[in-house]
Each structure stands twice: as C-alpha cells, then as structure tokens.
Design a protein around this motif. Structure first.
Motif, PDB file in Angstrom:
ATOM      1  N   ILE A  36      45.540  43.733  31.781  1.00  7.81           N
ATOM      2  CA  ILE A  36      45.897  44.526  32.956  1.00  7.81           C
ATOM      3  C   ILE A  36      44.903  45.672  33.018  1.00  7.81           C
ATOM      4  N   LEU A  37      44.098  45.710  34.059  1.00  6.93           N
ATOM      5  CA  LEU A  37      43.075  46.745  34.185  1.00  6.93           C
ATOM      6  C   LEU A  37      43.443  47.701  35.308  1.00  6.93           C
ATOM      7  N   GLY A  38      42.848  48.874  35.250  1.00  7.88           N
ATOM      8  CA  GLY A  38      43.071  49.821  36.332  1.00  7.88           C
ATOM      9  C   GLY A  38      42.849  51.242  35.870  1.00  7.88           C
ATOM     10  N   PHE A 211      43.633  43.339  38.132  1.00 13.40           N
ATOM     11  CA  PHE A 211      43.166  44.697  38.330  1.00 13.40           C
ATOM     12  C   PHE A 211      44.088  45.429  39.296  1.00 13.40           C
ATOM     13  N   LEU A 212      44.683  46.514  38.794  1.00 10.53           N
ATOM     14  CA  LEU A 212      45.620  47.300  39.595  1.00 10.53           C
ATOM     15  C   LEU A 212      44.968  48.599  40.025  1.00 10.53           C
ATOM     16  N   ALA A 228      33.171  41.317  36.484  1.00  2.81           N
ATOM     17  CA  ALA A 228      31.988  41.440  37.338  1.00  2.81           C
ATOM     18  C   ALA A 228      32.308  42.100  38.676  1.00  2.81           C
ATOM     19  N   HIS A 229      33.589  42.310  38.924  1.00  2.00           N
ATOM     20  CA  HIS A 229      34.029  42.901  40.193  1.00  2.00           C
ATOM     21  C   HIS A 229      33.507  44.333  40.315  1.00  2.00           C
ATOM     22  N   ASP A 230      33.025  44.691  41.498  1.00  2.00           N
ATOM     23  CA  ASP A 230      32.407  46.004  41.697  1.00  2.00           C
ATOM     24  C   ASP A 230      33.291  47.163  41.268  1.00  2.00           C
ATOM     25  N   GLU A 231      34.517  47.163  41.798  1.00  2.00           N
ATOM     26  CA  GLU A 231      35.441  48.255  41.534  1.00  2.00           C
ATOM     27  C   GLU A 231      35.701  48.388  40.026  1.00  2.00           C
ATOM     28  N   VAL A 232      35.873  47.244  39.379  1.00  5.46           N
ATOM     29  CA  VAL A 232      36.137  47.234  37.943  1.00  5.46           C
ATOM     30  C   VAL A 232      34.943  47.802  37.192  1.00  5.46           C
TER      31      VAL A 232
END
Ligand SMILES: Nc1ncnc2c1ncn2[C@@H]1O[C@H](COP(=O)(O)OP(=O)(O)OP(=O)(O)O)[C@@H](O)[C@H]1O
Ligand SMILES: [Mg+2]
Lengths: 244, 335
Positions: A36-38, A211-212, A228-232
């Motif tokens: 769980i990311l964020g 990703f939250l 690889a997601h930009d926001e992440v």
C-alpha cells in the motif's frame, strides 16, 4: 474473484469533517503480497484499521475469504485470520517479550505452559531470543516492531497487515527482517499487505501495489508498473522531473 | 507478569499465611487482633477493587457501593430471614457481582477515564441514598443494628465464636476468607485471565487485534471484582454487627480504600494487603486527632504518590529494575 482473499468495495471512513478513505475498492488475491503506497495522510493506516476492525467505515463492504466482515469486531476478525502490526507500536509494556507473544496464543485457548513454549518459537523466529525475559517497555523501536511481528504471527493469520514494519529498525538488520517476511509467504502461505515508505524495501517483497492519495485509490497493478508511475516516482523517489 | 505478581508470589503468600498463623497462636491482645481483622477485611475489599482499578486499569471509583450491597443484603437476609450468615454472605457477594455486571455494561461504551470515574462514583452515591431511604428495612442513618454474627463453630470440646467482642475467632475467620480469596486470585492471575487483563490494561487496541474480546473480559473482571468486594462487605457486616449507609458507602470509605490501594501499590497483587495493614493501623493511631484524621491521611497518600509512586509492593521491583539497568550499562560499557 474465486481467489480474492480480501475484497474491499466502496469503502469510506469519515473522521468528523475529514474523509480519510473515499470509496476505496481493492482486491488482494490469496498468496499475492501487496504494497500500500501513498504520501503521509493518504489513508494507508486507516485502510488497515478498517480491515482489522479498529475503525468503523461509514460506507462500503469488506469481504474476507468470502465472508462479509464489515460489521464484526476486531477480535473475531483475528479469529478469522486477519492480523496486524501497528505503525505506532503497541507493546504490552508490563509484560515481558515471551508473555507479549503468549497473549495471542492463550487467547486461542492454549494452556499457559504450552503457550509460553510456543511463544518462544515465534520470538526466536523474529530474532528476539536474547530479549525473551525483558519487559517490553525496555525494547528499542526496532525491537518493538519485531515483537509485534511475532505477536501477529502467533495468531496464525492468513492475512497479515504490516504497517511500516521496518520503521525504526537499525539499517543493517533490515534485509534480514525482509527475508523473514518473504519466508512467511513461502513457508507459511501467509498473504501480506505492507505499508512502506522505502521503495527499495518493497521490491522483492510485494507482487502487487495499490497507490492511495487523499483517501482514494489513484492506481493499482503489479509492483513494477506502479513503481514506474509518475506520481509514485515523485513521492517515493523525490523525482523532480515527474513532479513538474 | 512480574510487575503485577512480584518475584515469587506463591512464596510471598505462604510467608504471609505463616505470619498470620503465628499471630493466631501468640498471646496478642484483643485490640491488636481487632485492628488486624479490619485490615484483613479491607485488604480483601482492596484486592477486589484492585482488579478493575489497578490490574485492568479502569478508573472505577464506586466500589464502596458493592461493599455496601454485600453488607446490607447479607445483613437483611440474616436478620429478617433468620438465615445463617454462613449462607447469606454468598447471597451478598452474588448480588454485588450482579450489580458489577450492570454497571460494567455502560462503562464498556465509555472510553474516557474521567467519565468512567464519574459514572461509578454516581452509582455509589445512588446506592448509598437507596440504603438510607429504605428506612423501614435499614433504619437509614440511625443504623441497622442487631445483625447476627457468624454462627459459632465447634471442634469437639472447643467452640469458636465470632463477631465484635470475639477477637480471636473473628481474626481467624477474616484471615481464612482473605487468604482463600488471595490463593484463588493468584491462580487466576497466573493463567489466561491475568495475562489477558495485563494486555488489556497496556493496549486495548493490540489486545483486541490478538483475538481478545474486550467486552467479555472486562465484564468478567467487573463481576468478579464486585463479587469479592461484596463478600468483604458481608463479612464486615457480621463482624461489626451494625451498619449505616454513610459508614459503608460514604466518601470516607472511598478515600480510605483508595488510599490503601495507592499506598499499597495499585495493580500489584500484594499491594492491598500491605496498604491495608499500614493504613488500618495508622487510622486507628490517628483516631485521637478526630476530624483532622482524614487530613493526615490525605497527606500520607500524597507523600506516597511522590515518594513511592508504585506503592509499598512496587518498592522492591523498583530496586530490581534499577539494578537491571545498572547491569545493562555495565555490560554495554564492557562491550
Ligand atoms: N482516529 C482518527 N481521528 C481523526 N482523524 C484521523 C484518525 N486517524 C487518521 N486520521 C486522519 O486521517 C487521515 C489519514 O490518516 P492515516 O493515518 O490513515 O494516513 P497514512 O496514510 O497512514 O499516513 P502516514 O504515512 O503518515 O502514516 C489523516 O489526515 C489523519 O490525520
Ligand atoms: Mg500510517
């Protein structure tokens, strides 16, 4: 759907005027470890609290192993196989390390003497044998994190929720701790949900990721894709390009 | 569990029993026996209360209500029904336990400790008012007198009598009840309930995440705690043989018992016994100060809170812990 161990749909949690979780939907498949990311305040711990039963959702449903657990209390969720550690550790400070773990075992109905023996195994598994008889209040933060892991394992969970389990653990012993967590999955078939702030920790630990941000699921998928997601990248790697 | 039970609880308890028996065969004067009898009764009261207040960590301040319920019910049934106190004390304990369950239910829902304190305190005041207003039965503040003492027990030639005026019998009786209750509590606290109570006290969130049903365990603790307090009240009633609502459920009783628990060591198994011996004794000595007695009492409690925050029972453990710490420092400096 058939192998969805945990299924969360339209889950919202409200604290007064704050919507900490806003219509979250996710699925964790049996045996797939999920990160769980964020950013801070995204609602990661709140999601754990809702799954473990520590906070009451204002909306939504939680299914575990096919059963609706949305309105059952935490101790019954534990019986069903959900176990968790706390971001801010919650040791039983007046009990020693072995006793802390034995609490989880006697609560399954095991007699005291047998529970203390069994507890010793879990304490050894997380590498705290040297501290067995020490009162929990004398442990360092890292040792408390290990203690909580041992305690959670002693409930014999199917789903384990680890909230920043490497937080406060001294750097040299982080790899060893991660190895332990990987073994849980391989040797005991436990599905692990992890909240972690260090990206390097997550590679090799999680298969999937969610990703939250501000209580909503921004994106979810395989760990590699999400990483690889930009926001992440912006939040986890301090990637200035992605931020722009 | 060492924080609650101390180092060798069974041995410590055995030593206490041995001292108790030793005193019973020595030529001790009746006044001293009377004080020891009261100490043992109050120690039982405090050990029951200590279950919720100290060991479970719930700030329940109304346990003198259960003392009054046990005392009055047992006295009323024995006096009006002509039933032996040997039987009525159990009815008193049972009613107190039931009352404990009833007051426990709303308390489960209250998370804030000051509110728990206020609710339980109000409950005690209600109980006191009920007993003072049931004048036809209890004679209110005029006092319920004529309560029968425990029936005498005969062993061949010798007959043991009880009640005020029969100091030796009363002392032995109070001790037998007290130590029986302590032995039972020790067994309980060394097994699953003791561990569960300690876990709940330290972290309710963690306890329930590990499969502990908070409501069930808290209610059980409440009922048991109230039952023990009720039993001590019943034994008290048949010892002093006169009750007034204020003497058993008034503020002085509350303060005395809180002081016993705090000075003895809240949350420590042996705290109530140590506290009761010290304070019941000093309360008697302070009698000549009349109204200033409670003032001096308060000062004593404050002194203890600062000088020995874990009470008498915590003194030894405090020393052990300091030694442990020093040991650790030496080891780490050696490394
Ligand atoms: N019990 C609570 N009462 C009120 N607000 C809360 C409560 N728990 C969490 N919040 C709020 O909900 C939001 C989400 O908090 P949460 O702890 O779930 O975030 P998080 O993603 O775990 O953050 P972090 O990375 O800092 O641990 C925050 O704004 C937080 O202040
Ligand atoms: Mg968090």
């Amino acid at each position: 759907m058939a192998d969805g161990l945990l299924l969360v749909s339209n889950l919202s949690v409200r604290f007064g005027g704050l919507l900490a979780l806003d219509g979250v939907a996710l699925e964790v498949r049996d045996g797939r470890s999920t990160a769980i990311l964020g950013p801070n305040g995204a609602g990661k711990t709140t999601l754990f609290n809702a799954v473990a039963g520590a906070v009451r959702p204002s909306e939504g449903r939680i299914l575990f192993a096919g059963d609706d657990i949305t309105s059952i209390p935490p101790h019954r969720r534990c019986r069903k196989g959900i176990s968790r550690t706390f971001q801010i550790t919650q040791p039983f400070s007046g009990l020693n390390v072995i006793e802390n773990v034995a609490v989880a075992i006697v609560s399954r109905g095991v007699p005291m003497a047998a529970a203390l023996r069994e507890a010793a195994d879990y304490v050894a598994f997380v590498g705290l044998e040297a501290k067995s008889a020490a009162p929990a209040r004398t442990l360092s933060t890292g040792q408390r994190k290990r203690l909580e892991l041992a305690r959670a394992l002693a409930t014999r969970p199917r789903l384990l929720l680890l909230d920043e389990v490497t937080g406060g653990v001294d750097q040299p012993s982080v790899p060893e701790l991660l190895d332990l967590i990987r073994r849980l999955r391989v040797e005991r078939g436990i599905t692990v949900l992890v909240i972690e702030h260090k990206m390097d920790v997550l590679h090799g630990l999680a298969d999937d990721a969610i990703f939250l941000d501000r209580g909503r699921v921004v994106t979810s998928g395989s760990m590699a894709d999400i990483a690889a997601h930009d926001e992440v990248r912006r939040i986890y790697l301090g990637d200035a390009d992605a931020a722009a | 569990m060492i924080e609650v039970l101390g180092r060798r609880p069974a041995l410590t308890l055995s030593v206490c029993v041995a001292l108790f028996l030793l005193i019973s065969v020595l030529p001790v004067n009746d006044y001293v026996l009377h004080i020891l009898t009261l100490s043992l009764i109050f120690a039982m009261f405090a050990s029951g209360w200590n279950l919720t207040l100290g060991i479970l960590g719930l700030k329940t301040l109304g346990h003198h209500a259960f003392f009054a319920i046990g005392a009055y019910l047992s006295a009323i049934v024995a006096f009006y029904g002509g039933v032996s106190p040997w039987l009525t004390i159990w009815a008193g304990a049972a009613l107190a336990a039931l009352a404990g369950l009833l007051i426990g239910l709303p308390i489960l829902r209250i998370r804030s400790m000051p509110h728990v304190a206020i609710v339980t305190l109000a409950f005690a005041e209600i109980v006191r008012l009920i007993f003072s207003n049931l004048k036809d039965i209890t004679r209110g503040e005029l006092g319920f007198w004529g309560i029968p003492p425990f029936d005498p027990v005969s062993f061949g030639e010798t007959t043991i009598r009880f009640g005020l005026g029969n100091a030796w019998g009363s002392y032995v009786l109070a001790g037998a009840f007290f130590f029986a209750v302590q032995a039972g509590l020790l067994l309980l606290l060394r097994s699953r309930p003791g561990m569960t109570f300690a876990a709940i006290r330290d972290s309710e969130a963690a306890a329930e995440s590990l499969g502990i049903n908070l409501s069930t365990w808290k209610l059980a603790a409440f009922a048991l705690s109230a039952g023990i307090v009720g039993l001590s009240g019943a034994i008290y009633a048949h010892y002093v043989m006169i009750l007034t609502p204020t003497s058993v459920a008034g503020p002085e009783m509350l303060i005395t018992l809180l002081a016993i628990i705090i000075v003895g060591g809240a949350g420590r198994f042996f705290g109530p016994l140590y506290g009761a011996l010290l304070l019941t004794g000093s309360l008697e000595l302070l009698r000549e100060f009349g109204e200033y007695r409670m003032l001096l009492y308060g000062a004593l409690v404050i002194g203890f809170v600062f000088a020995a925050p874990h009470g008498i029972a915590g003194l030894r453990i405090g020393r052990l812990r300091r030694r442990d710490r020093r040991g650790t420092r030496e080891r780490s400096s050696a490394a």
